[in-house]
Design an enzyme around this catalytic site. Structure first.
Site, PDB file in Angstrom:
ATOM      1  N   ASP A 150      -5.576 -11.465  15.066  1.00  0.00           N
ATOM      2  CA  ASP A 150      -4.212 -10.954  14.997  1.00  0.00           C
ATOM      3  C   ASP A 150      -4.257  -9.418  14.926  1.00  0.00           C
ATOM      4  O   ASP A 150      -4.991  -8.856  14.105  1.00  0.00           O
ATOM      5  CB  ASP A 150      -3.556 -11.535  13.730  1.00  0.00           C
ATOM      6  CG  ASP A 150      -2.082 -11.232  13.632  1.00  0.00           C
ATOM      7  OD1 ASP A 150      -1.419 -11.154  14.681  1.00  0.00           O
ATOM      8  OD2 ASP A 150      -1.584 -11.099  12.499  1.00  0.00           O
ATOM      9  N   HIS A 151      -3.512  -8.754  15.778  1.00  0.00           N
ATOM     10  CA  HIS A 151      -3.443  -7.284  15.802  1.00  0.00           C
ATOM     11  C   HIS A 151      -4.816  -6.610  15.874  1.00  0.00           C
ATOM     12  O   HIS A 151      -5.114  -5.704  15.089  1.00  0.00           O
ATOM     13  CB  HIS A 151      -2.667  -6.731  14.591  1.00  0.00           C
ATOM     14  CG  HIS A 151      -1.229  -7.120  14.600  1.00  0.00           C
ATOM     15  ND1 HIS A 151      -0.308  -6.526  15.434  1.00  0.00           N
ATOM     16  CD2 HIS A 151      -0.554  -8.067  13.920  1.00  0.00           C
ATOM     17  CE1 HIS A 151       0.880  -7.089  15.243  1.00  0.00           C
ATOM     18  NE2 HIS A 151       0.760  -8.035  14.343  1.00  0.00           N
ATOM     19  N   HIS A 208       7.507  -7.093  10.421  1.00  0.00           N
ATOM     20  CA  HIS A 208       6.539  -7.675   9.499  1.00  0.00           C
ATOM     21  C   HIS A 208       6.975  -7.526   8.037  1.00  0.00           C
ATOM     22  O   HIS A 208       7.749  -6.630   7.721  1.00  0.00           O
ATOM     23  CB  HIS A 208       5.172  -7.002   9.672  1.00  0.00           C
ATOM     24  CG  HIS A 208       4.534  -7.301  10.993  1.00  0.00           C
ATOM     25  ND1 HIS A 208       4.414  -6.367  11.984  1.00  0.00           N
ATOM     26  CD2 HIS A 208       4.000  -8.442  11.477  1.00  0.00           C
ATOM     27  CE1 HIS A 208       3.819  -6.934  13.032  1.00  0.00           C
ATOM     28  NE2 HIS A 208       3.565  -8.188  12.749  1.00  0.00           N
ATOM     29  N   HIS A 262       6.340 -11.925  16.658  1.00  0.00           N
ATOM     30  CA  HIS A 262       5.659 -11.518  15.417  1.00  0.00           C
ATOM     31  C   HIS A 262       6.708 -11.367  14.313  1.00  0.00           C
ATOM     32  O   HIS A 262       7.908 -11.471  14.562  1.00  0.00           O
ATOM     33  CB  HIS A 262       4.920 -10.191  15.642  1.00  0.00           C
ATOM     34  CG  HIS A 262       3.593 -10.378  16.293  1.00  0.00           C
ATOM     35  ND1 HIS A 262       2.409 -10.115  15.664  1.00  0.00           N
ATOM     36  CD2 HIS A 262       3.276 -10.847  17.534  1.00  0.00           C
ATOM     37  CE1 HIS A 262       1.415 -10.403  16.484  1.00  0.00           C
ATOM     38  NE2 HIS A 262       1.910 -10.842  17.629  1.00  0.00           N
ATOM     39  N   GLY A 263       6.234 -11.104  13.123  1.00  0.00           N
ATOM     40  CA  GLY A 263       7.161 -10.817  12.015  1.00  0.00           C
ATOM     41  C   GLY A 263       8.228 -11.884  11.837  1.00  0.00           C
ATOM     42  O   GLY A 263       9.404 -11.575  11.638  1.00  0.00           O
ATOM     43  N   SER A 269       8.398 -14.575   9.578  1.00  0.00           N
ATOM     44  CA  SER A 269       8.535 -15.345   8.338  1.00  0.00           C
ATOM     45  C   SER A 269      10.007 -15.534   7.995  1.00  0.00           C
ATOM     46  O   SER A 269      10.841 -14.666   8.262  1.00  0.00           O
ATOM     47  CB  SER A 269       7.814 -14.632   7.183  1.00  0.00           C
ATOM     48  OG  SER A 269       6.456 -14.995   7.164  1.00  0.00           O
ATOM     49  N   ASN A 327       4.665 -16.091  14.814  1.00  0.00           N
ATOM     50  CA  ASN A 327       3.690 -15.684  13.797  1.00  0.00           C
ATOM     51  C   ASN A 327       4.269 -15.653  12.383  1.00  0.00           C
ATOM     52  O   ASN A 327       5.309 -15.024  12.148  1.00  0.00           O
ATOM     53  CB  ASN A 327       3.190 -14.266  14.106  1.00  0.00           C
ATOM     54  CG  ASN A 327       2.153 -14.240  15.199  1.00  0.00           C
ATOM     55  OD1 ASN A 327       1.979 -15.215  15.921  1.00  0.00           O
ATOM     56  ND2 ASN A 327       1.470 -13.122  15.321  1.00  0.00           N
ATOM     57  N   ASP A 343       3.024 -15.134   8.254  1.00  0.00           N
ATOM     58  CA  ASP A 343       2.030 -14.782   7.251  1.00  0.00           C
ATOM     59  C   ASP A 343       2.698 -14.687   5.875  1.00  0.00           C
ATOM     60  O   ASP A 343       2.307 -15.346   4.908  1.00  0.00           O
ATOM     61  CB  ASP A 343       1.396 -13.439   7.647  1.00  0.00           C
ATOM     62  CG  ASP A 343       0.299 -13.007   6.700  1.00  0.00           C
ATOM     63  OD1 ASP A 343       0.089 -13.684   5.684  1.00  0.00           O
ATOM     64  OD2 ASP A 343      -0.348 -11.977   6.961  1.00  0.00           O
ATOM     65  N   THR A 344       3.764 -13.869   5.814  1.00  0.00           N
ATOM     66  CA  THR A 344       4.430 -13.573   4.542  1.00  0.00           C
ATOM     67  C   THR A 344       4.842 -14.841   3.771  1.00  0.00           C
ATOM     68  O   THR A 344       4.668 -14.910   2.548  1.00  0.00           O
ATOM     69  CB  THR A 344       5.662 -12.683   4.826  1.00  0.00           C
ATOM     70  OG1 THR A 344       5.185 -11.443   5.360  1.00  0.00           O
ATOM     71  CG2 THR A 344       6.480 -12.426   3.585  1.00  0.00           C
TER      72      THR A 344
END
Ligand code: G3H
Ligand code: 13P
Ligand code: ZN
Length: 384
Positions: A97-98, A193, A227-228, A230, A270, A272-273
């Site tokens: 990722d990134h 994000h 992305h970002g 959540s 995506n 993550d948070t």
């Protein structure tokens, strides 16, 4: 089995469901993520960011680590995903990722990643094209999938900060796919994000629609990535704050908007948070419900670190005292076992509803399980 990310996204694109991709930061989280994807019969995309590779490589400062640290961590993550994923009843992809450099990409391919992102979004357009093209040339002969990024997301994106979003231009996205030969493209269309995405964020769905439409006209069989994404469940935030946390202004993307764009052609989403928040909530709960654990020789330091940083919800910042368990999955005593259970449950609780809502639940049988070698052959035949 482990597959290139491309084969998982081909099914998501063909059957128009969203495939979530989740960031992993410990061996136990990887185990839990594969368990819940298997239970729900969804293909799995697990990802490690540069910082995760550094953290899992036991770098002294994972936000400013060396390529050797990242190389070590990529192998540890790769081994763990193979260990739990090889015999799983679902296809599993491991994705960088990134990624920021060709060296990082190489380290990940060597470590067993089946997919890589090269994020040149902060570079001038032509340099982004050049870097992404270089990575495609490096990765495709191994059958490894490549994701690029075009447009800048607002907020903190690894080390890139941009106060305002620069949305992706759909026409430039077409040019980018053609010039680079990348498989997937992260677009900027209103997400960002972290846990502070703003209240009532409205995704600019028309950017996703226009880009996908142009791709179809041009015969580009690529994938779009959000992305970002959540959702920042408000009960996590309230529960963390009720137990001493001080998260402010924490809001995510409304899940209905993500379900909507998944049907319109956003293929990868995506997250993550949400996982970080769920793990943090679980650990605070563990210590408050079992005060004797606050003084435990093996895990008491976790509680102290959490208390000292009530704004932090990144488990990497408070798990130092059980780092060996983070890196190996080994459990030395009952107290550590309780922490690992919190991490695993946090992963499962945050992932499961998204697999169901985005629609990848029960779809693993639609994915054609292609090996890296077979995918490499396909790229060769198609000349990319
Ligand atoms: O997109 C960024 C991810 O949330 C990864 O975060 O670089 O802190 O591991 P990280
Ligand atoms: P969130 O911070 O919204 O979870 O985004 C994760 C992400 O985009 C990873 O690349
Ligand atoms: Zn991202």
């Amino acid at each position: 089995m482990l597959v290139p990310m491309r084969s998982i996204l081909e099914a998501a694109d063909e059957y128009r469901y969203g495939q979530a991709a989740f960031n992993m930061n410990s061996v136990s989280q990887i185990e839990a993520a594969i368990e819940i994807h298997s239970l729900l019969r969804s293909g799995a995309i697990l990802q490690g960011a540069e910082a995760s590779n550094a953290y899992m490589g036991d770098a002294p400062d994972f936000m400013h680590a060396s390529i050797e640290d990242k190389r070590r961590g990529a192998k540890i993550i790769g081994d763990a995903v193979r260990r739990f994923g090889e015999d799983a009843p679902i296809p599993v992809a491991l994705h960088l990722d990134h990624g920021k450099s060709v060296e990082s990409v190489k380290a990940c391919i060597d470590g067993g990643y089946t997919s890589v992102m090269i994020d040149g979004s902060s570079l001038p357009y032509e340099e982004n094209v050049e870097l992404t093209r270089e990575v495609v040339k490096l990765a495709h002969p191994y059958g490894v999938t490549v994701e690029g990024e075009l447009g800048v997301l607002a907020g903190v994106e690894d080390h890139v900060f941009s106060a305002t979003s620069t949305y992706t231009n759909p026409m430039q996205a077409i040019d980018f796919f053609k010039k680079t030969g990348c498989d997937a493209l992260a677009i900027s269309y209103g997400t960002c994000h972290g846990a502070n995405k703003g209240k009532d964020t409205k995704i600019r769905r028309e950017i996703a629609i226009a880009t996908k439409e142009c791709m179809m006209h041009e015969g580009i069989r690529g994938f779009l990535v959000s992305h970002g994404s959540s959702t920042v469940p408000q009960e996590y935030v309230q529960q963390i704050n009720a137990m001493g946390g001080t998260l402010e202004n924490a809001f995510g993307i409304d899940v209905n908007q993500l379900v909507d764009v998944a049907r319109l052609g956003i293929n990868k989403i995506n997250v993550d948070t949400d996982i970080r928040l769920a793990c943090t909530r679980n650990l605070l709960e563990l210590f408050l419900n079992n005060p004797e654990l606050q003084k435990s020789a093996s895990i008491g330091a976790i509680y102290e670190t959490m208390r000292a940083n009530p704004k932090n919800f990144d488990p990497r910042n408070y798990l130092n005292s059980i780092k060996d368990t983070v890196l190996t999955g080994n459990i030395p005593d009952d107290d550590v076992a309780r922490v690992v259970e919190c991490l695993k449950n946090g992963v499962k609780e945050s992932i499961a509803p998204l697999l169901v809502q985005f629609g990848s639940y029960r779809k693993s049988n639609l994915i054609r399980p292609v090996t890296l070698e077979e995918m490499a052959d396909r790229y060769k035949k198609e000349g990319i």
